[in-house]
Design an enzyme around this catalytic site. Sequence first.
Site, PDB file in Angstrom:
ATOM      1  N   SER A 109     -11.507  -1.550   0.074  1.00 34.17           N
ATOM      2  CA  SER A 109     -10.220  -1.425   0.756  1.00 34.17           C
ATOM      3  C   SER A 109     -10.269  -1.946   2.169  1.00 34.17           C
ATOM      4  CB  SER A 109      -9.876   0.053   0.895  1.00 34.17           C
ATOM      5  OG  SER A 109      -9.054   0.453  -0.130  1.00 34.17           O
ATOM      6  N   HIS A 141      -3.722   5.201   4.291  1.00 33.54           N
ATOM      7  CA  HIS A 141      -4.487   4.034   3.850  1.00 33.54           C
ATOM      8  C   HIS A 141      -3.878   2.713   4.326  1.00 33.54           C
ATOM      9  CE1 HIS A 141      -6.093   1.385   0.559  1.00 33.54           C
ATOM     10  NE2 HIS A 141      -7.181   2.066   0.858  1.00 33.54           N
ATOM     11  N   ASP A 194       0.831  -1.205   0.000  1.00 34.29           N
ATOM     12  CA  ASP A 194       0.000   0.000   0.000  1.00 34.29           C
ATOM     13  C   ASP A 194       0.866   1.256   0.000  1.00 34.29           C
ATOM     14  OD1 ASP A 194      -2.272   1.838   0.720  1.00 34.29           O
ATOM     15  OD2 ASP A 194      -3.300  -0.078   0.928  1.00 34.29           O
TER      16      ASP A 194
END
Length: 748
Positions: free
Chosen positions: A399, A221, A180
């Site tokens: 996600s 994230h 990520d």
Amino acid sequence: MASSPSFPLLLFFSPLILLTVHPLHTPPLSPDASALPPPPPSCGPGQSWAVRLHARLNEEGHDMDELAHLVAVDAGLENRGQIGQLAGHYLLCRGAEEEGQRDTRGASAAGQALADHPYVAWHSQELLLSRSKRSVAFNDPKYPKQWHLHNELRAGMDINVTGVWEHNITGAGVTVVVVDDGVQHTLADIQPNYSPEGSYDLNSNDPDPMPHPDARSDNHHGTRCAGEIAAVSNNSFCAVGVAYGSRVAGIRVLDGPLTDSMEAVAFNKHYQVNDVYSCSWGPDDDGRTVDGPHPLGKAALQHGVIAGRRGFGSIFVVASGNGGQYNDNCNYDGYANSIYTVTIGAVDEYGRMPFYAEECASMLAVTFSSGGRSLRSIVTSDWSMQDGTGCTDAHTGTSAAAPLAAGMIALMLQVRACLTWRDVQHIIAYTATQYTDKLANWETNGAGFHHSHQHGFGLLNAWRLVNAAKVWVSVPFLVSYQSPVLKEDRKILAYPDQLVLSWNVTAADLKQSGMKTLEHVSVTVTMAHPHRGNVEVVLHCPSGMSSLIGARRALDSDTSGYMDWTFSTVRCWGERAEGQYSVLITDHTPGEQSKSLGTLNHWKLTLYGSSMSDEEVKQRQSLVKEAMGGQYLNSSFSLPCPPGLDIAPEKVHPLTSNSLKSLLLLGCFALFWSLYYTMEVALAHLDLRELWRGRRSRAPDGFQAVRLEEGPELELQRVVNTDTKVPVIAGDVTAYSDSGKGSPTDSD
Ligand SMILES: *[C@@H]1O[C@H](CO)[C@@H](O)[C@H](O)[C@H]1NC(C)=O
Ligand SMILES: *[C@@H]1O[C@H](CO)[C@@H](O)[C@H](O)[C@H]1NC(C)=O
Ligand SMILES: *[C@@H]1O[C@H](CO)[C@@H](O)[C@H](O)[C@H]1NC(C)=O
Ligand SMILES: *[C@@H]1O[C@H](CO)[C@@H](O)[C@H](O)[C@H]1NC(C)=O
Ligand SMILES: *[C@@H]1O[C@H](CO)[C@@H](O)[C@H](O)[C@H]1NC(C)=O
Ligand SMILES: [Ca+2]
Ligand SMILES: [Ca+2]
Ligand SMILES: [Ca+2]
Ligand SMILES: [Ca+2]
């Protein structure tokens, strides 16, 4: 003699006592006892005795109830009747009228009377047992808000993990890597579980994947995903991860231009350390992109399942995508289509498909995430940079779903470390649960598996996954069948007509590989069409099960059609491979009913499966069902696990033309290992089966051993012919160098 039965008796009493502690605080019974419900089976701590009368009295023909009454009167107690189903055992209590004047003297007198009584073989004064409920109670302040772990509002709408934790299964010994935009590993909820050995930063080429705070983008994230997987439990900080005993690593790759070669390096990074790769990103979800891994990325995925995890195969978990509002579909996403990936979609706290979720025929299963604005999102760790606090209750999109799946897979790998990458997919297909949702269009295939394009095989359930993993014997090695490239050059007919293509797979076709049942089925097409979003492609397997592999997409007005695009489906999982496959192609362009705008140039069919027969599929289904009670989860039960291969960790190269050469070498290694692996797995498999059959005598004609006459040699050939055709011929590598950043699959 007098004390020997006390252990079973006390065990028996304990739930009764817990249930009846409060009647002590209710008003005393009224004298008119007949109008009242039967007295409670226990009368409070220290106020009751369990007695067993001599068995000989029964043999002499006495009425035991009557004798119990006499004993009670002699001891100054009240007979409350037989204890459950235990013949000759009675519960005697001190009378209700003595409630106010209870004293230890009266109690010891009663005990003495029982000890001296000729009818009484054994007696015991009941004490309050200390029994704590086996539910995990954590002091993490946000744990109560983590509904995806324990949904008190809507029963069944959580991943059912608490019972797994109670068995001390928390992902210990397993490492999950978040591929990520970085992982802030210094947070209190990440640091104790952080694995520097599994981590890397491909954006800055250093070993530390710490996210970079920058003005334009929120690089929080990866940290959020890492928290969902492995946030430390019971540390009075933020939240709890699904596999809070696992280790979590980070590969920073999304914070900058992403190329095919970077992706390839990421997919194999530290692949003897990292077991599960959690990838919450993919091609643009704009409803018109058709893209997937490029040649190096593909080669790396394939190499990972062959050589990663000591040959058992890296587990790649990918999010199905967030293009729902643009009518996007994950069959146009090559990561989701890939047979090497576990493709995971999202549902909201009601189990409904949220507005952003994509559907497709290659969806394996779904798990929880955010929904509409009024619904709860996922509570997890967050970075503490910029305006972050280290904790968030607003993680969203597919996600957020993929890391939950990665965490559940870590739990499975703790109980059974030798599950292969295909075993994990099988177990998901066998255990995911179907439920009612008005958007889900469930169909049951010829092998009894239910699947919906919206929800895959259903909702992931950690309890079911782990129980099945515990008893799971590795499936036979992968075999594939590929039709020739079928040149057609036929017009695509307009709705309601359709172009029908078909191909028969005969017993003779499958003989060489030994394939009996299916896993993935894929169809590769090349077609020309002036507006490809109007074309619909449906595949029928021999059973009649249909898959919408090419859904219409209103926004996809691309004029170039498809060039060798591979659609895949899992909907024929477990079905017999032999028979007729048809592909139905229809043009839905409005107002063009009479014209044929497009042409199907050529196509081919690829089947993936194994030598498992359909009876063996049925046997595994019942084995899995039988294991759901949790009776195998104790540590004294374990199937043998082969140790795996010693495969050198990959070398770390800077991203130069040299690293591409080394990838070419990796491709060669892949070939080498695929040979070795096939043989090894075949052998290990035979061993396992022997042991398994010894162990489970209840399945005498259970799993049959692989037929040796079709043994490894032929199989090796199949692997060479089909599975290694992808790698890295990369004549002009730069031509594949893809630019642009992958989009994280948040819903916002
Ligand atoms: C969490 O920590 C508390 C002490 O802070 C302890 O009493 C409790 O047993 C712990 N819970 C679990 C599930 O380990
Ligand atoms: C959830 O887990 C519990 C064990 O903790 C189990 O008894 C129950 O059957 C599971 N529920 C489902 C729907 O699988
Ligand atoms: C739980 O598992 C861990 C790691 O496998 C082990 O160290 C620990 O002793 C176990 N605890 C219990 C209570 O079984
Ligand atoms: C395929 O098999 C079906 C019967 O199962 C038959 O009707 C059809 O003609 C066959 N097609 C080809 C191309 O052989
Ligand atoms: C553990 O599971 C096995 C298999 O079900 C069972 O035979 C054994 O009695 C169990 N042991 C404990 C301690 O529960
Ligand atoms: Ca760095
Ligand atoms: Ca915590
Ligand atoms: Ca998409
Ligand atoms: Ca997949």
